[in-house]
Structure formats: structure tokens, C-alpha cells
Design a protein around this motif. Structure first.
Motif, mmCIF file in Angstrom:
data_model
loop_
_atom_site.group_PDB
_atom_site.id
_atom_site.type_symbol
_atom_site.label_atom_id
_atom_site.label_comp_id
_atom_site.label_asym_id
_atom_site.label_seq_id
_atom_site.Cartn_x
_atom_site.Cartn_y
_atom_site.Cartn_z
ATOM 1 N N CYS A 232 0.820 -1.209 0.000
ATOM 2 C CA CYS A 232 0.000 0.000 0.000
ATOM 3 C C CYS A 232 0.854 1.260 0.000
ATOM 4 N N VAL B 82 -13.705 1.339 7.986
ATOM 5 C CA VAL B 82 -13.226 2.162 6.878
ATOM 6 C C VAL B 82 -14.378 2.515 5.949
ATOM 7 N N TRP B 83 -15.232 1.544 5.665
ATOM 8 C CA TRP B 83 -16.384 1.802 4.796
ATOM 9 C C TRP B 83 -17.286 2.879 5.389
ATOM 10 N N LEU C 29 -7.363 11.413 5.425
ATOM 11 C CA LEU C 29 -8.823 11.475 5.476
ATOM 12 C C LEU C 29 -9.334 12.907 5.402
ATOM 13 N N TYR D 34 -6.606 6.700 -3.339
ATOM 14 C CA TYR D 34 -7.600 6.560 -2.283
ATOM 15 C C TYR D 34 -7.866 5.095 -1.961
ATOM 16 N N TYR E 193 -7.327 3.616 1.713
ATOM 17 C CA TYR E 193 -8.379 2.951 2.476
ATOM 18 C C TYR E 193 -7.976 1.524 2.848
ATOM 19 N N THR E 194 -7.289 0.857 1.928
ATOM 20 C CA THR E 194 -6.801 -0.489 2.228
ATOM 21 C C THR E 194 -5.796 -0.447 3.369
ATOM 22 N N THR F 194 -15.727 6.316 4.857
ATOM 23 C CA THR F 194 -15.774 6.771 3.474
ATOM 24 C C THR F 194 -17.213 7.008 3.011
ATOM 25 N N LEU G 28 -5.666 1.789 5.736
ATOM 26 C CA LEU G 28 -6.419 2.043 6.970
ATOM 27 C C LEU G 28 -7.038 0.760 7.511
ATOM 28 N N GLY G 29 -7.586 -0.051 6.618
ATOM 29 C CA GLY G 29 -8.169 -1.313 7.048
ATOM 30 C C GLY G 29 -7.136 -2.246 7.650
#
Length: 224
Positions: free
Chosen positions: A21, A214-215, A115, A38, A42-43, A218, A45-46
Motif C-alpha cells: 500500500c 473504513v467503509w 482522510l 484513495y 483505504y486499504t 468513506t 487504513l483497514g
């Protein structure tokens, strides 16, 4: 010597996933491929969310309480850096544990600032962090500056980590990379007790929780 399973697949997935990442995030930003940037962020962050949760309730040697020892212990360990000796650690050594924590915290700052970041003056630009609309323009600009400049410090920390791994290979003849790939390490027979590994169903539940977190950010944070 005998083979001992030291790292579970979840820790290894987080480790190499974060490496991937960071690489994708860097080059996508350089080429202004923001959609890719992005998704990579986000990946990341997960993966961070899962690794932090796993650090409290996961495998024994993945837990912060297990590998974070006193600063004095870390200094004593570094004092023996040039001494060749067998590797009997089933997880992070005393110095490596603190390095792992620092990297996780720095990654959290990097991903968290993204973010709130934006890539143009004003909030009418279509590409911005999902929380950029929830703060003032000045705050978003500050987060953008932090996101851009802090990455250089993150690269310095990563470089120090890589140099430390090379130093262990050169001076102590200890291979720290192979165990993070295969999960197992050759150790003196009877020198160490294999760590207890977390249950796969618990890992799946935590991974789902991290992904949903994360979802949610976002989806409901103001959205890019």
C-alpha cells in the motif's frame, strides 16, 4: 535446530500488505492517480485497524503487551548488536518491538491525515479525503500539508527499519525476513516455546470490523 512457527498469516498479511500500500500510494500520488491513491489509502487504513485490534486480542507474539518491553531492555539489546548469537526470539526483539510501534503510529498519522486532505484550494474539487468537508478549509489545508510532508519522515523510519534488518543479517547472522515470509524460523531445539496463535474466526471477525469501519468513514464522512 528445529522449525518453529513464529508469525501467523494475519501478521504477515498486514506486514506485506502495508508495504504494498505504501508503494502504491507513493507512486499513485506522484502520478496524480487519485482514484488508485484513495483505494490504496483505504486499504492501508483497514490493515492498520486490523493490526491494532490484533495487537490486543490476537496471537500471543502479535500483542503489544507481549512485545513492548522496557526502554532499558531495548537499549541492552542494541548494545549487543554486533555480537553473533543464535536467534531465540519468537516475536519482536526488545528493540524491534518499539520500532514496530513507532511505525504503526506513524502509519496511523499518515493515513489519518489523508482522510482530511484535499488536492486543490477550496472544497469544490471532486477529489478530497472523506472527512475534508467536515472541517474548515484551513484545517483541511493543514492536514494536506501534514500528509505530504510527514511521508518523508515515514520513509526515514522505514529506511531505519530496513537498515536494522540488514544489520542483524550482517553482524548477528539472523534472518528476520524469511520468517515474515514463511511464518517459521529455525531455532535451537528447546530454546523457545512456540507462541500461541489466535483463532482464525476471531481474525476474520476483526478483519470484517476493520473493513466496515473504513467503509463507514468513506460512506458517511462527507465522501470523496
Amino acid at each position: 535446530m528445529e522449525r518453529v512457527k513464529v508469525w501467523d498469516g494475519w501478521v504477515r498479511l498486514c506486514h506485506w500488505g502495508i508495504v504494498a500500500c505504501l508503494t502504491v500510494s507513493y507512486f499513485s500520488a506522484r502520478n496524480e492517480a487519485w482514484d488508485v491513491h484513495y483505494v490504496s489509502g483505504y486499504t492501508l487504513l483497514g490493515l492498520l485497524g486490523f493490526r491494532i485490534l490484533w495487537g490486543f486480542v490476537g496471537s500471543e507474539n502479535a500483542r503489544f503487551a507481549h512485545f513492548l518491553r522496557s526502554p532499558a531492555a531495548a537499549l541492552r539489546h542494541l548494545a549487543h548488536l554486533f555480537r553473533r548469537e543464535p536467534d531465540i526470539e519468537t516475536g519482536h526483539n526488545p528493540a524491534g518491538g518499539w520500532m514496530a510501534l513507532v511505525l504503526l503510529l506513524m502509519l496511523a498519522v499518515q493515513a489519518g491525515s489523508g482522510l482530511f486532505a484535499n488536492h486543490d484550494v477550496g472544497f469544490t474539487y471532486s477529489q478530497h479525503g472523506p472527512l475534508a468537508m467536515s472541517v474548515s478549509e484551513a484545517s483541511s489545508e493543514w492536514a494536506t500539508t501534514l500528509h505530504v510532508t510527514f511521508f518523508d519522515w515515514l520513509l526515514v523510519a522505514v529506511a531505519l527499519h530496513v537498515l536494522a534488518v540488514l544489520a542483524y543479517a550482517l553482524f548477528k547472522r539472523q534472518d528476520l525476513v524469511r520468517p515474515m515470509v514463511t511464518g517459521s524460523k529455525a531455532m535451537p531445539a528447546g530454546a523457545a516455546v512456540p507462541p500461541r496463535h489466535g483463532h482464525p474466526l476471531l481474525a476474520v471477525a476483526l478483519a470484517v470490523a476493520a473493513a466496515l469501519g473504513v467503509w463507514a468513514v468513506t460512506r458517511f464522512g462527507g465522501g470523496a
